[in-house]
Motif scaffolding. Structure first.
Motif, PDB file in Angstrom:
ATOM      1  N   GLU A  93      32.130 -37.111   2.600  1.00 38.37           N
ATOM      2  CA  GLU A  93      32.483 -38.541   3.270  1.00 38.37           C
ATOM      3  C   GLU A  93      31.028 -38.922   1.730  1.00 38.37           C
ATOM      4  OE1 GLU A  93      32.087 -41.625   5.403  1.00 38.37           O
ATOM      5  OE2 GLU A  93      32.479 -39.615   5.815  1.00 38.37           O
ATOM      6  N   SER A  94      30.709 -38.539   1.207  1.00 42.13           N
ATOM      7  CA  SER A  94      29.727 -39.087   0.292  1.00 42.13           C
ATOM      8  C   SER A  94      31.226 -39.401  -0.621  1.00 42.13           C
ATOM      9  CB  SER A  94      28.767 -38.120  -0.217  1.00 42.13           C
ATOM     10  OG  SER A  94      29.388 -36.323  -0.876  1.00 42.13           O
ATOM     11  N   LEU A  95      32.523 -38.464  -1.484  1.00 41.08           N
ATOM     12  CA  LEU A  95      32.864 -38.868  -2.534  1.00 41.08           C
ATOM     13  C   LEU A  95      33.841 -40.280  -2.112  1.00 41.08           C
ATOM     14  CD1 LEU A  95      34.083 -35.438  -3.507  1.00 41.08           C
ATOM     15  CD2 LEU A  95      32.164 -36.495  -4.472  1.00 41.08           C
ATOM     16  N   LYS A  96      33.897 -40.422  -0.292  1.00 46.69           N
ATOM     17  CA  LYS A  96      34.514 -41.524  -0.304  1.00 46.69           C
ATOM     18  C   LYS A  96      34.555 -42.745  -1.946  1.00 46.69           C
ATOM     19  CE  LYS A  96      36.252 -40.409   4.499  1.00 46.69           C
ATOM     20  NZ  LYS A  96      36.540 -41.075   5.387  1.00 46.69           N
ATOM     21  N   GLY A  97      35.815 -43.041  -1.685  1.00 47.23           N
ATOM     22  CA  GLY A  97      35.901 -44.317  -2.781  1.00 47.23           C
ATOM     23  C   GLY A  97      34.905 -43.842  -3.941  1.00 47.23           C
ATOM     24  N   SER A  98      34.412 -43.144  -4.200  1.00 49.11           N
ATOM     25  CA  SER A  98      33.928 -42.001  -5.595  1.00 49.11           C
ATOM     26  C   SER A  98      34.417 -42.618  -6.694  1.00 49.11           C
ATOM     27  CB  SER A  98      33.172 -41.675  -5.991  1.00 49.11           C
ATOM     28  OG  SER A  98      33.944 -40.369  -5.350  1.00 49.11           O
ATOM     29  N   GLY A  99      36.019 -42.041  -6.491  1.00 49.27           N
ATOM     30  CA  GLY A  99      36.790 -41.525  -7.543  1.00 49.27           C
ATOM     31  C   GLY A  99      36.821 -39.856  -8.446  1.00 49.27           C
ATOM     32  N   LYS A 100      35.279 -39.619  -7.727  1.00 48.52           N
ATOM     33  CA  LYS A 100      35.314 -38.301  -7.560  1.00 48.52           C
ATOM     34  C   LYS A 100      36.104 -37.007  -7.313  1.00 48.52           C
ATOM     35  CE  LYS A 100      31.273 -39.907 -10.081  1.00 48.52           C
ATOM     36  NZ  LYS A 100      29.648 -39.271 -10.474  1.00 48.52           N
ATOM     37  N   SER A 101      36.118 -35.913  -7.877  1.00 50.05           N
ATOM     38  CA  SER A 101      36.789 -35.044  -6.759  1.00 50.05           C
ATOM     39  C   SER A 101      35.180 -34.090  -6.298  1.00 50.05           C
ATOM     40  CB  SER A 101      37.178 -33.961  -7.449  1.00 50.05           C
ATOM     41  OG  SER A 101      36.673 -33.047  -9.216  1.00 50.05           O
ATOM     42  N   ARG A 102      35.623 -32.570  -5.556  1.00 50.94           N
ATOM     43  CA  ARG A 102      34.976 -32.290  -4.817  1.00 50.94           C
ATOM     44  C   ARG A 102      34.335 -30.915  -6.505  1.00 50.94           C
ATOM     45  NH1 ARG A 102      38.065 -28.852  -0.053  1.00 50.94           N
ATOM     46  NH2 ARG A 102      37.831 -30.884   1.819  1.00 50.94           N
ATOM     47  N   SER A 103      35.293 -30.477  -7.264  1.00 53.53           N
ATOM     48  CA  SER A 103      34.511 -29.623  -7.769  1.00 53.53           C
ATOM     49  C   SER A 103      33.764 -30.996  -8.344  1.00 53.53           C
ATOM     50  CB  SER A 103      36.080 -29.738  -8.805  1.00 53.53           C
ATOM     51  OG  SER A 103      36.618 -28.774  -8.366  1.00 53.53           O
ATOM     52  N   ASP A 104      33.486 -31.696  -9.698  1.00 58.27           N
ATOM     53  CA  ASP A 104      32.705 -32.541  -9.719  1.00 58.27           C
ATOM     54  C   ASP A 104      31.973 -32.657  -9.134  1.00 58.27           C
ATOM     55  OD1 ASP A 104      35.177 -33.080 -11.918  1.00 58.27           O
ATOM     56  OD2 ASP A 104      35.432 -35.493 -10.807  1.00 58.27           O
ATOM     57  N   PHE A 105      31.695 -33.100  -7.521  1.00 58.73           N
ATOM     58  CA  PHE A 105      30.248 -33.041  -7.267  1.00 58.73           C
ATOM     59  C   PHE A 105      30.305 -31.601  -7.237  1.00 58.73           C
ATOM     60  CE2 PHE A 105      28.211 -31.890  -3.198  1.00 58.73           C
ATOM     61  CZ  PHE A 105      27.070 -33.083  -2.815  1.00 58.73           C
ATOM     62  N   ILE A 106      30.287 -30.604  -7.646  1.00 57.16           N
ATOM     63  CA  ILE A 106      29.632 -28.933  -7.115  1.00 57.16           C
ATOM     64  C   ILE A 106      29.399 -29.070  -8.108  1.00 57.16           C
ATOM     65  CG2 ILE A 106      30.569 -26.723  -6.771  1.00 57.16           C
ATOM     66  CD1 ILE A 106      32.116 -27.986  -4.313  1.00 57.16           C
ATOM     67  N   ARG A 107      30.235 -29.384  -9.395  1.00 49.46           N
ATOM     68  CA  ARG A 107      29.721 -28.457 -11.428  1.00 49.46           C
ATOM     69  C   ARG A 107      28.199 -29.411 -11.386  1.00 49.46           C
ATOM     70  NH1 ARG A 107      35.289 -28.539 -12.905  1.00 49.46           N
ATOM     71  NH2 ARG A 107      34.805 -31.111 -12.287  1.00 49.46           N
ATOM     72  N   THR A 108      28.596 -31.045 -11.041  1.00 55.91           N
ATOM     73  CA  THR A 108      26.906 -31.970 -10.483  1.00 55.91           C
ATOM     74  C   THR A 108      26.116 -31.208 -10.389  1.00 55.91           C
ATOM     75  OG1 THR A 108      28.294 -33.721 -11.612  1.00 55.91           O
ATOM     76  CG2 THR A 108      25.918 -34.009 -10.529  1.00 55.91           C
ATOM     77  N   ALA A 109      26.214 -30.853  -8.755  1.00 54.54           N
ATOM     78  CA  ALA A 109      24.742 -30.219  -8.733  1.00 54.54           C
ATOM     79  C   ALA A 109      24.315 -28.782  -8.784  1.00 54.54           C
ATOM     80  CB  ALA A 109      25.496 -29.842  -6.545  1.00 54.54           C
ATOM     81  N   ILE A 110      25.341 -27.864  -9.621  1.00 55.52           N
ATOM     82  CA  ILE A 110      25.554 -26.237 -10.390  1.00 55.52           C
ATOM     83  C   ILE A 110      24.433 -26.949 -11.481  1.00 55.52           C
ATOM     84  CG2 ILE A 110      25.951 -24.422 -11.128  1.00 55.52           C
ATOM     85  CD1 ILE A 110      28.310 -24.754  -8.926  1.00 55.52           C
ATOM     86  N   GLU A 111      24.925 -27.720 -12.389  1.00 54.95           N
ATOM     87  CA  GLU A 111      24.434 -28.670 -13.343  1.00 54.95           C
ATOM     88  C   GLU A 111      23.237 -28.573 -13.837  1.00 54.95           C
ATOM     89  OE1 GLU A 111      25.502 -30.879 -17.343  1.00 54.95           O
ATOM     90  OE2 GLU A 111      26.253 -31.946 -15.078  1.00 54.95           O
ATOM     91  N   HIS A 112      22.617 -29.228 -11.859  1.00 58.60           N
ATOM     92  CA  HIS A 112      21.511 -30.119 -11.398  1.00 58.60           C
ATOM     93  C   HIS A 112      20.484 -28.749 -11.249  1.00 58.60           C
ATOM     94  CE1 HIS A 112      18.458 -32.755 -10.329  1.00 58.60           C
ATOM     95  NE2 HIS A 112      18.352 -32.148  -8.999  1.00 58.60           N
ATOM     96  N   ALA A 113      20.407 -27.690 -10.827  1.00 56.63           N
ATOM     97  CA  ALA A 113      20.072 -26.204  -9.777  1.00 56.63           C
ATOM     98  C   ALA A 113      19.727 -25.387 -11.426  1.00 56.63           C
ATOM     99  CB  ALA A 113      20.641 -25.931  -9.306  1.00 56.63           C
ATOM    100  N   LEU A 114      20.285 -25.361 -12.468  1.00 58.90           N
ATOM    101  CA  LEU A 114      20.344 -25.277 -14.155  1.00 58.90           C
ATOM    102  C   LEU A 114      19.408 -25.805 -14.625  1.00 58.90           C
ATOM    103  CD1 LEU A 114      24.109 -23.745 -14.300  1.00 58.90           C
ATOM    104  CD2 LEU A 114      22.222 -22.221 -13.250  1.00 58.90           C
ATOM    105  N   SER A 115      19.476 -26.676 -14.837  1.00 59.92           N
ATOM    106  CA  SER A 115      18.670 -27.236 -15.398  1.00 59.92           C
ATOM    107  C   SER A 115      17.047 -27.602 -15.090  1.00 59.92           C
ATOM    108  CB  SER A 115      18.860 -29.301 -15.628  1.00 59.92           C
ATOM    109  OG  SER A 115      18.716 -29.852 -14.114  1.00 59.92           O
ATOM    110  N   GLU A 116      16.986 -27.399 -13.196  1.00 58.03           N
ATOM    111  CA  GLU A 116      15.576 -27.064 -13.139  1.00 58.03           C
ATOM    112  C   GLU A 116      14.523 -26.027 -13.781  1.00 58.03           C
ATOM    113  OE1 GLU A 116      16.000 -28.061  -9.013  1.00 58.03           O
ATOM    114  OE2 GLU A 116      15.978 -29.538  -8.941  1.00 58.03           O
TER     115      GLU A 116
END
Length: 78
Positions: A55-78
């Motif tokens: 639902e959050s990705l609708k219309g964004s042109g991003k994939s689930r993989s992009d979303f999950i990679r970004t979330a993991i990258e954010h978690a690892l940078s904290e």
């Protein structure tokens, strides 16, 4: 039907009259996103999470993989 299969087979082997023998197969690869090799990881998530991600990705042109990679990258940078 076997004629079509033989034709496909000869194209796959490079024996076609249209090929000179100098052609190399074109390998289509995705560009490296992070400048290094990527590995595939499989894991399970609750369906409700997947629904929220989709639902959050609708219309964004991003994939689930992009979303999950970004979330993991954010978690690892904290």
């Amino acid at each position: 039907m076997s004629k079509n299969i033989n034709s496909i087979s000869s194209h796959a082997e490079g024996d076609s009259d249209n090929m000179t023998g100098n052609e190399r197969p074109v390998l289509k690869r995705r560009p490296r996103v992070y400048g290094e090799l990527m590995e595939t990881t499989c894991f399970r998530l609750p369906k409700s999470w997947i629904d929220q991600i989709d639902e959050s990705l609708k219309g964004s042109g991003k994939s689930r993989s992009d979303f999950i990679r970004t979330a993991i990258e954010h978690a690892l940078s904290e």
